[in-house]
Design an enzyme around this catalytic site. Structure first.
Site, PDB file in Angstrom:
ATOM      1  N   ARG A  96       1.821   1.703  -5.756  1.00  0.00           N
ATOM      2  CA  ARG A  96       2.111   0.593  -4.852  1.00  0.00           C
ATOM      3  C   ARG A  96       0.366  -0.307  -4.711  1.00  0.00           C
ATOM      4  NH1 ARG A  96       6.062   1.459  -1.188  1.00  0.00           N
ATOM      5  NH2 ARG A  96       5.581   0.336   0.037  1.00  0.00           N
ATOM      6  N   GLU A 136      10.850 -13.782 -19.002  1.00  0.00           N
ATOM      7  CA  GLU A 136      10.738 -11.812 -19.266  1.00  0.00           C
ATOM      8  C   GLU A 136       9.804 -11.795 -20.356  1.00  0.00           C
ATOM      9  OE1 GLU A 136      10.317  -8.456 -18.034  1.00  0.00           O
ATOM     10  OE2 GLU A 136      10.484 -10.291 -16.822  1.00  0.00           O
ATOM     11  N   HIS A 179       8.702 -32.765 -25.130  1.00  0.00           N
ATOM     12  CA  HIS A 179       8.242 -33.329 -24.023  1.00  0.00           C
ATOM     13  C   HIS A 179       7.235 -33.398 -23.050  1.00  0.00           C
ATOM     14  CE1 HIS A 179      12.137 -35.052 -23.159  1.00  0.00           C
ATOM     15  NE2 HIS A 179      13.280 -33.776 -23.752  1.00  0.00           N
ATOM     16  N   TRP A 211      -3.489  -1.831  -1.641  1.00  0.00           N
ATOM     17  CA  TRP A 211      -3.571  -3.215  -2.336  1.00  0.00           C
ATOM     18  C   TRP A 211      -4.079  -4.183  -1.362  1.00  0.00           C
ATOM     19  CZ3 TRP A 211      -0.414  -8.042  -1.798  1.00  0.00           C
ATOM     20  CH2 TRP A 211      -0.909  -8.265  -3.674  1.00  0.00           C
ATOM     21  N   LYS A 264       5.688 -10.609 -19.035  1.00  0.00           N
ATOM     22  CA  LYS A 264       5.126  -9.262 -19.343  1.00  0.00           C
ATOM     23  C   LYS A 264       3.718  -8.916 -19.968  1.00  0.00           C
ATOM     24  CE  LYS A 264       8.051  -5.937 -17.604  1.00  0.00           C
ATOM     25  NZ  LYS A 264       8.037  -7.057 -17.089  1.00  0.00           N
ATOM     26  N   GLU A 279       1.250  -9.823 -16.581  1.00  0.00           N
ATOM     27  CA  GLU A 279       0.783  -9.006 -16.118  1.00  0.00           C
ATOM     28  C   GLU A 279       0.214  -8.061 -17.296  1.00  0.00           C
ATOM     29  OE1 GLU A 279       4.121  -7.639 -14.032  1.00  0.00           O
ATOM     30  OE2 GLU A 279       5.432  -7.487 -15.585  1.00  0.00           O
ATOM     31  N   LYS A 288       3.597  -2.562  -7.476  1.00  0.00           N
ATOM     32  CA  LYS A 288       4.806  -3.000  -7.809  1.00  0.00           C
ATOM     33  C   LYS A 288       6.200  -3.180  -7.089  1.00  0.00           C
ATOM     34  CE  LYS A 288       8.366   0.212 -10.670  1.00  0.00           C
ATOM     35  NZ  LYS A 288       8.741  -1.326 -11.787  1.00  0.00           N
ATOM     36  N   CYS A 318       1.102  -1.122  -0.276  1.00  0.00           N
ATOM     37  CA  CYS A 318      -0.377   0.557   0.019  1.00  0.00           C
ATOM     38  C   CYS A 318       1.112   1.406   0.045  1.00  0.00           C
ATOM     39  CB  CYS A 318      -0.759   0.372   1.644  1.00  0.00           C
ATOM     40  SG  CYS A 318      -1.978  -1.629   1.772  1.00  0.00           S
ATOM     41  N   ASN A 353       0.774   0.253   6.121  1.00  0.00           N
ATOM     42  CA  ASN A 353       1.359  -0.925   4.364  1.00  0.00           C
ATOM     43  C   ASN A 353       2.082  -2.086   5.286  1.00  0.00           C
ATOM     44  OD1 ASN A 353       2.647  -1.293   2.773  1.00  0.00           O
ATOM     45  ND2 ASN A 353       4.525  -0.692   2.784  1.00  0.00           N
ATOM     46  N   GLY A 354       1.872  -2.849   4.964  1.00  0.00           N
ATOM     47  CA  GLY A 354       2.162  -4.088   5.779  1.00  0.00           C
ATOM     48  C   GLY A 354       1.178  -5.352   6.126  1.00  0.00           C
TER      49      GLY A 354
END
Length: 609
Positions: free
Chosen positions: A27, A482, A505, A74, A486, A489, A604, A2, A100-101
């Protein structure tokens, strides 16, 4: 994850809080709220959804005052809703908290409080803090905060205000980032420097266990455990306000993709001397210490982990030291074999990633030296590590990392050469080729960006795909991972990346007519094998986009579309090959109408485990 803001001064606080929250939405953006002291009474306005919803609400009913705190959320405990939005208060409304946390023991605290008759109005862990403040307050908010902190377990940063002491803001940090900005007769509080930079360049970075009291007259910062003054230094930040604005670009992500040539130049600046040797002034105190290293772990999350995968190959090849790359959230739980001769490299854009911090601390506990590669030299990771390489990428606002990733890759290349120089494991010929190749990268990335329209057309063609696959061998596989991340997301198109040799396989069962496949083929020593794998998916109906080095026109015979990158050493190809993948993700998301800079469910800076 957050975002917290706070202000105490003489100016109208509402626009300051809203502007600060707008810089912190990366955030978290499930909900937002502010609390303002209005004529000695705290008034709160909060709303589910983006900050814009709160702004509309405040346009109709503004909160006028000069002291306040704010929050963008968040969700961790409790779904996104108005009730779960911060700020939270106790039953009397006298104590107001933003957080935050995670309070790990909140359930037992909640039960204890409910048994005493406390009524909760939200599903959050944060609300217990407000009720505990009410329980412990006996006329001094500082003493009450000390008592409450002793009851909390977990990671948190807090902003607190109370009607009983309306001339104060209280800030506490424990394993979650928090900074204080100093102005002229005013002070700012935030989770990130980007929320303050418009108002001041003078900041204090709070350490774990710091408790700060802010008034218009000044601030005091003490250590919770001892009550002694904390050793916080006033720092001057060089970032400009322009660096956290989009400028002419529609989105921060596109801006940051186009900033990569400058970022690469900045990351190299001062690190290649006149003799074309890699030199790290910031590692001067470590002269000779790396000679004893007999094993290297690279530990990171998400995009930084993908940079670590490239870094592990490059480090091992150039230094001949065994290197292993680990996901930070798994690293300390598998009881890795760490000795005093182990070097642990932790990689984090923000330098506040909770899992990476935990891995760093465990590594040091076991006697390893730790090198941090981070974009924020004032971050927790940087302060806790033995050595620091700052990537110098500048503020990265978009949730999907781009320029920070390529800066991390470059940091790995530079450090690999530096370590190889110390250990004398690099031939003069390869050393010269690598240095010249690194110096050419900024211009070569500019060339890739000039051809953005080619990949834009392809990106628009895949927007309706159900699934997409990335394949590659060697370092191309790391880049494929990567590229897949991208795309997922920000476009929400399901995608997976596979080592091309693994197709037979099991993965081939997923390939059917018109399945999009992006194939990276930049490694000439693996080129023919990769082409063979491309033919395997083509034979089953896949539509293939190939990414290869200029001159490999023969690949046109095996793919449907192609994107060329400038010729470079294959060891350096990941920096060039990832740029078209970033553009594909961006333009696919753009064509779908998604919120590119703020993808759903993501934040982020991941500051919770």
């Amino acid at each position: 994850m957050c975002g917290i803001v706070g202000y105490i001064g003489k100016r109208d606080v509402q626009p300051i809080l809203l502007n600060g929250l707008s810089k912190l939405e990366y955030r978290g953006y499930d909900s937002a709220g502010i609390a303002v002291l209005v004529q000695d009474q705290v008034k709160i306005s909060k709303a589910e959804g983006r900050l814009a919803n709160l702004s509309v609400q405040l346009d109709k009913q503004p909160l006028i005052g000069s002291i306040g705190i704010g929050h963008t959320r968040w969700a961790t405990h409790g779904r996104p809703s108005d009730a779960n939005s911060h700020p939270h208060t106790d039953m009397s409304g006298k104590f107001t908290v933003v957080h935050n946390g995670i309070v790990e023991n909140y359930m037992e605290l909640k039960k204890e409080l409910e048994d005493k008759g406390v009524t909760f109005t939200s599903e959050t862990d944060t609300e217990v803090i407000a009720h505990l403040l009410a329980e412990h307050y006996e006329g001094d908010i500082y003493i009450a905060m000390l008592a409450v902190i002793q009851r909390l377990q977990g990671a948190y940063s807090l902003g607190v205000m109370t009607e009983y002491e309306p001339d104060k803001l209280v800030a506490v940090r424990q394993s979650s980032p928090l900074v204080i900005g100093e102005g002229q007769g005013e002070y700012f509080l935030a989770s990130d420097i980007s929320a303050l930079i418009e108002h001041t360049r003078k900041v204090y970075i709070l350490e774990d266990g710091d408790l700060a009291i802010l008034t218009q007259e000044g601030i005091s910062i003490t250590k919770v455990e001892t009550g002694e003054p904390a050793a916080c230094k006033l720092l001057h930040i060089d970032w400009s306000a322009d660096q956290v604005e989009k400028g002419p670009f529609e989105h921060f992500m596109l801006k940051e993709i186009h900033e990569q040539p400058l970022t690469l130049r900045n990351t190299m600046l001062g690190r290649i001397n006149d003799q074309d040797e890699v030199s790290f002034p910031e590692l001067a105190h470590a002269a000779g210490e790396f000679q004893q290293v007999d094993k290297i772990f690279i530990v990171a999350c998400g995009t930084a982990y993908h940079a670590g995968l490239v870094g592990s190959t490059v480090l091992e090849k150039l230094t001949r030291i065994p290197v292993q790359c680990d996901i930070a959230s798994e690293f300390r739980y598998r009881d890795p074999i760490i000795t005093e001769r182990t070097l642990v490299i932790v990689v984090s854009q923000s330098g506040e990633t909770a899992d990476t911090l935990a891995a760093l601390q465990e590594s040091r506990r076991q006697g390893a030296k730790v090198l941090a590669i981070t974009n924020v030299p004032t971050s927790s990771v940087a302060r806790d590590a033995d050595y620091v390489i700052a990537t110098k990428a500048g503020p990265e606002i978009a949730v999907a990392s781009t320029k920070a990733y390529t800066a991390q890759l470059l940091a790995f290349y530079l450090f690999s050469i530096y370590l190889a120089q110390e250990r004398k494991t690099l031939s003069d010929e390869l050393h010269t080729e690598l240095i010249q190749g690194l110096k050419s990268l900024p211009v070569q990335v500019e060339k890739v960006l000039e051809n953005a329209n080619e990949v834009k057309r392809y990106a628009e063609s895949i927007k309706d795909a159900d699934s997409l696959f990335f394949i590659g061998r060697g370092l191309d596989y790391a880049v494929a991972l990567e590229g897949s991340l991208k795309l997922k997301e920000i476009s929400y198109i399901h995608s997976e990346a596979y080592a091309a040799g693994e197709l037979k396989h099991g993965t081939l069962a997923l390939i059917e007519k018109d399945t999009p496949v992006i194939a990276l083929a930049t490694h000439m020593d693996l080129y023919e094998k990769t082409v063979s794998n491309i033919k395997e998916v083509k034979a089953r109906g896949a539509h293939v986009m190939g990414i290869t080095v200029e001159g490999n026109v023969g690949l046109l015979n095996s793919v449907d579309e192609i994107c060329f990158i400038p010729p470079t050493l294959q060891l350096l190809a990941p920096i060039l090959a990832v740029v078209p993948l970033q553009l594909i993700s961006y333009y696919a998301s753009l064509s779908l109408g998604n919120d590119i800079d703020k993808p759903r469910n993501l934040a982020k800076s991941v500051t919770v485990e």
